[in-house]
Motif scaffolding. Structure first.
Motif: not given
Ligand code: HEM
Lengths: 678, 388
Positions: A123-128
């Motif tokens: 479970x991971x997520x990356x955004x700006x």
């Protein structure tokens, strides 16, 4: 997982290897299964029966094999205790090794996780985001907090790491429940039989195998009041008292002394209309033996309502006969003209009798004040049950030790207007009782039957009746032969029963003629006995010039039926219950179990622990906010120890919220794309 | 650009759980409270302090349960109204059960239980039918039938409770005292657990499997009724006359029901696992979902079974003088418990999943069944009042 802290390898010592083994999951699971199987064996093979029963069941060889494996007392056996001991050790080692780590993990927010590790989580997520750093931190803290996480932040230069923990009490669940197992086992051990085993092993204690009065039990089979834990039982008749209980130990017993005396003042039992016990209770008086001046305690106990007295618990557990006084009349079948012999005795006593057939020991085993049985559907009385009145059960033991068991009803039963005494007989306790009906005369007495019996046993009268029946002149040789044969059959019938008669026919007569021959013989015997019966009636002063009444005819038929089974009946007498005085005994169970509260405490811990474990899932979240160009890069990662499916949903929701709050717009990524940076 | 404050406010401002309760929830709460209040004021003199405690705790539990699982509200109300109707029609004469039309054919305990039996069997067939022809309508019908059966079953038990008092005051007792009564309880609890998950996972196709085990229980029940006359209400032996029975037995049956559910999911799992894209596989929840459901079910069962066993030990301490006697029933409870403890460890600490655990869950059902019926049939002991 985040808890991978690798110790530097060092040479393994035996202690380590042992601990490793004891704390290993494989051992734990194997123990659970093995204990389960061992327990199952103990339920299939009935435990702690008298050893003789096992001998009969398995034969001498297997009896010994099973005994050496302690299979008759599995739960008290050394090997079973050893298994439990291993479980105890294994669980203790497991808790000891895991608990510190878990407790530490619960409290520790780890900030120095590498981004690479975070991205490696499922479970991971990356955004700006363009939002200011401080606002992002604030918003994320609020949202994570709202989702149920404890959140802490750490700032390292321009980078902020938020760490969130949720459901960490699930770890406490593990500790509680596994400690509970240890606590329960310890409590159980405290109440277990290890001290007895040791005492027995060292020769201080030996179970008594013989039946004997309590005050004769030798000291080596007696436990003093200092024994801290036991569970024993004692049966106290009304008006009697006891300051001891018996503990069953394999095929013997021990006597356990008590520091107080229990007297049974009164015992009461109530029944439902079906005869089933509804409630029973005992009025007890407890005298403190250590303190004779103290006022005795009066207390009534009943099932489900025990008395707790100075750490001892006194339970109502059963009831039995406490030696009801019985007045009996023995009607001898061998000397039917004699007056019945009166016996004054009581239940649980035995009486030695001399009979024409040799010595007999009469053992009075049971008295029942009533016998309620269901009536067939649609009985004219409209009732469902009927009370057949008091009964006694007794054994008649021959000098060689064998015995038949009998059950006699005090009140005559009535069938179609005629009355009978009902007496049941069986050769072994596993048989059903077979019943003999002895017909009663008009006065309701056995007298007429006994007179008749006397007559048929009288050789001269029998011969006369036979001669009369065959109307042969004395001196006729052929006729004498016939008469002799008939006399022989009559005696066979009387001494060995109808079955012997049939057996003899089968031996001597061709099969085709058997039925005819049997009918002929029975007819002759009927005729002979009928003549004798008429003489009895005449003696009673009945006018025989009139027709014999239906009742008297029936009496004859019933008597013949009774005669035909009197031989296999086996007892030299019929025992008539004249009167009784019931004495009941209350079965008490008295225990001292200091481990009980410990076990209860353990149980409470266990339940709490299990619910914590199942319904609080430890979860961790990290959010790293890194300055990036004109805004920030956000990296969210999460991990759940179990319940991944539920965590999926939770993580997705939080991710969407964080994205929206940070102005990154609605969640674009689907589950498959999860993790691709925006 | 800054954090979107209004979104944040909205996200953070979600109503607390009690604010999310609707009028129906409050009415339901009130309804249960009135029921409890009535029972307390009318029957207080028949209850000891523990029983009063149990009454209030069950009331609170029922309200919480209805709020947590919404369909429970309708079920409770329907069961209450039908049972009250039956009690009203009976008055204080048991014989009306034979005279009154509604009692005789609908809501005397025996009729209600027959309705329950028929409806469960029909529901099972319908679930299978729905699975075979992929009919949503048939599926919904099956669900409706299961609800009706469950309602009738509870009515049957409630009315039976009353009937036992009508027979005679000293015979009266809560109907969880023998094998016949607890088999009904078993069918009801298994069905309700299933209904809960059916709604939660929005998939009806497991119903065919789960209701099959419920139907098997019904078949046993019918045999037991017609062959052995087990439906006759019997008075209680002294050892059973205790408030402990009211909590020990139901807790046990939540456990048994959950284990049965897990086993049937295990069966479905194994069938789907062989051909995940097959006819059956496409209709069922995913393997992961079933695996998860199996775990949840066993976890729930284990928790309740633990409670039940502890309560049983405490009761034994009070009735027989010892909290543990290695009586066959007790021992088998321990075996069942150890078995599922091993299952849970394999899953959680050894990371086992799927097939072996599905098999284990199925074997577990047989172990459970033995503890529940087999012991009474084949072994004798202190628990012998449950004999077949
Ligand atoms: C009678 C003995 C035992 C019982 C009844 C028992 C019961 C349980 C239960 C019910 C769980 C929770 C499963 C779940 O969360 O769904 C669990 C977890 C666990 N047990 Fe045991 N256990 C026993 C002995 C042991 C032993 C001897 C060990 C050590 C070797 C052990 C190690 C663990 C571990 C490591 C977990 C996972 C904890 C977690 O992830 O939170 N257990 N146990």
């Amino acid at each position: 997982m985040s808890t991978e802290i690798r110790p530097t390898p060092r040479p393994r010592r035996l202690g380590d290897i042992l601990l490793e083994f004891l704390g290993s999951m494989n051992l734990a699971i194997s123990l659970l299964v093995v204990i389960g199987i061992a327990s199952a064996i103990g339920t299939v093979l009935k435990q702690n029966e008298p050893y003789n029963n096992y001998k009969i069941k398995f034969g001498d060889f297997w009896f010994e094999v099973f005994r050496s494996l302690d299979l008759y007392d599995i739960y008290g056996s050394n090997w079973f205790l050893l298994l439990l001991g291993f479980l105890l050790l294994s669980t203790s080692v497991c808790v000891a090794r895991n608990a510190p780590r878990m407790l530490h993990e619960m409290r520790t927010f780890r900030f120095n996780v590498q981004e690479k590790s975070l991205r490696a989580f499922h479970h991971h997520d990356e955004w700006h985001s363009h939002a200011p750093h401080a606002e992002l931190v604030e918003a994320a803290t609020a949202l994570m907090g709202h989702a149920g996480y404890r959140v802490k932040g750490d700032r390292d230069g321009a980078v902020t790491t938020l760490a969130g923990l949720r459901g960490m009490a699930g770890r406490i669940g593990y500790i509680l429940s596994h400690t509970a197992i240890v606590v329960i086992c310890l409590g159980g051990l405290l109440d277990g039989n290890i001290p007895l085993k040791l005492a027995e092993f060292s020769g201080e204690l030996k179970p008594e195998l013989r039946d004997m009065p309590a005050n004769e039990v030798p000291a080596i089979s007696t436990l003093g009041t200092d024994n801290h834990s036991f569970r024993g039982s004692v049966s106290i008749p009304e008006g009697a008292r006891a300051n001891f209980v018996f503990l069953q130990l394999r095929d013997g017993y021990l006597k356990q002394e008590l520091p107080f005396t229990v007297a049974l003042q009164d015992f009461r039992i109530e029944h439902y209309s079906t005869g089933m016990p509804k409630s029973f209770e005992s009025d007890l008086i407890i005298y403190d033996d250590q303190n004779p001046d103290a006022e005795p305690l009066h207390q009534t106990i009943r099932v489900n309502h025990p008395l707790i007295y100075n750490g001892y618990a006194i339970y109502q557990s059963s009831f039995s006969d406490g030696g009801s006084k019985l007045k009996l009349a023995a009607w001898s079948f061998d000397a039917p003209e004699a007056e019945p012999f009166i016996i004054d005795s009581a239940v649980n006593r035995s009486v030695d009798l001399e009979t024409p057939r040799g010595d007999r020991r009469l053992e009075l085993t049971e008295f029942k004040a009533f016998n309620i049985f269901p009536l067939p559907e649609g009985d004219p009385s409209g009732k469902k049950h009927r009370n057949y009145g008091p009964s006694i059960t007794f054994k008649v033991r021959r000098p060689n030790g064998t015995a038949f068991e009998y059950q006699n009803y005090m009140l005559p039963i009535e069938q179609d207007g005629a009355r009978y005494y009902l007496t049941g007989m069986r050769a072994t306790p596993s048989d059903q009782f077979g019943f003999l009906h002895l017909p009663l005369d008009r006065k309701g007495s056995l007298e007429r039957f006994m007179h008749f019996l006397a007559r048929v046993h009288d050789r001269e009268r029998l011969n006369a009746a036979i001669a009369n029946e065959t109307s042969s002149a004395v001196g006729d040789e052929r006729a004498e032969q016939v008469n002799g044969a008939i006399a022989h059959l009559a005696e066979l019938f009387l001494d060995q029963g109808i079955d012997a008669l049939i057996a003899e026919m089968e031996e001597k007569v061709e099969p085709e003629q058997r039925q005819a021959a049997l009918d002929a013989y029975i007819k002759v015997i009927q005729g002979v006995f009928g003549t004798l019966y008429l003489e009895v009636l005449e003696e009673e002063g009945i006018d025989l010039s009139q027709d014999v009444t239906a009742a008297d005819t029936r009496f004859f038929d019933d008597s013949m039926t009774a005669l035909s089974t009197l031989a296999p009946y086996g007892s030299p007498f019929y025992l008539e219950l004249k009167s009784f005085e019931q004495v009941e005994a209350s079965g008490l169970q008295i225990t001292k179990s200091p481990g009980k509260d410990i076990v209860y405490l353990g149980s409470a811990l266990l339940i709490a622990g299990i619910f914590f474990m199942f319904y609080l899932h430890p979860r961790k979240l990290w959010l790293r906010i890194v300055p990036d160009g004109d805004g920030s890069r956000l990296l969210l990662a999460g991990n759940s120890v179990r319940n991944h499916a539920d965590f999926d949903a939770e993580f997705d929701k939080l991710r969407a919220q964080l994205r929206r709050a940070s102005g990154a717009g609605d969640l674009g990524a689907t589950a498959d794309e999860r993790g691709t940076a925006v | 650009m800054s954090v979107t404050q209004e979104y944040l406010a909205q996200a953070l401002n979600q109503p607390a759980w009690y604010q999310r309760l609707g009028a129906y929830d409050w009415l339901f709460g009130l309804f249960v409270l009135i029921g409890v209040g009535y029972a307390y004021s009318d029957f207080r003199h028949l209850m000891d302090a523990y029983e009063v405690g149990i009454l209030f705790a069950s009331g609170a539990g029922l309200i919480a349960f209805g709020w947590f699982w919404k369909p429970m509200r309708g079920l409770t109300i329907a069961v209450a109204l039908l049972s009250l109707a039956a009690i009203g029609l009976y008055g204080d004469e048991l014989a009306r059960g034979e005279q009154n039309f509604f009692l005789k054919f609908l809501i005397s305990s025996q009729s209600a239980i027959m309705w329950m039996s028929a409806l469960y069997v029909l529901a099972t067939l319908t679930y299978w039918f729905a699975l075979a022809i992929r009919s949503d309508f048939a599926g919904r019908t099956a669900t409706a039938m299961t609800w009706c059966a469950t309602t009738m079953g509870w009515v049957g038990l409630m009315v039976r409770w009353r009937e036992s008092y009508l027979i005679s005051h000293d015979v009266g007792h809560i109907p969880v005292s023998n094998l016949y009564e607890v088999f009904i309880l078993f069918a009801l609890i298994t069905a309700m657990l299933y209904l809960h998950y059916e709604r939660r996972y929005a998939n009806r196709n497991l119903g065919a499997f789960v209701l099959t085990v419920v139907s098997a229980a019904v078949a046993f029940l019918l045999w037991y009724t017609f062959d052995r006359g087990a439906h006759e209400i019997q008075p209680l032996v002294p050892a059973l006359q205790s408030y402990w029975m009211k909590i020990h037995v139901p807790a046990n049956f939540v456990g048994y029901g959950a284990f049965a559910l897990a086993a049937m999911i295990g069966v479905a799992y194994l069938l789907v696992e062989r051909r995940p894209e097959g006819f059956l596989g496409r209709a069922m929840p995913t393997l992961t979902q079933m695996d998860d459901l199996m775990y949840k079910s066993i976890a729930l069962g284990f928790a309740f079974f633990t409670i039940a066993t502890v309560l049983g030990a405490m009761w034994a301490a009070e009735a027989w003088g010892g909290y543990w006697s290695w009586d066959p029933k007790e021992t088998w409870a321990l075996i069942v418990w150890l078995n599922y403890a091993a299952w849970l460890h394999l899953r959680l600490t050894k990371g086992w999943r799927g097939k072996p655990l599905a098999w284990w869950a199925i074997v577990g059902l047989f172990v459970t069944l033995f503890a529940f019926v087999g012991v009474n049939m084949f072994l004798s002991g202190l628990h012998s009042y449950g004999t077949l």
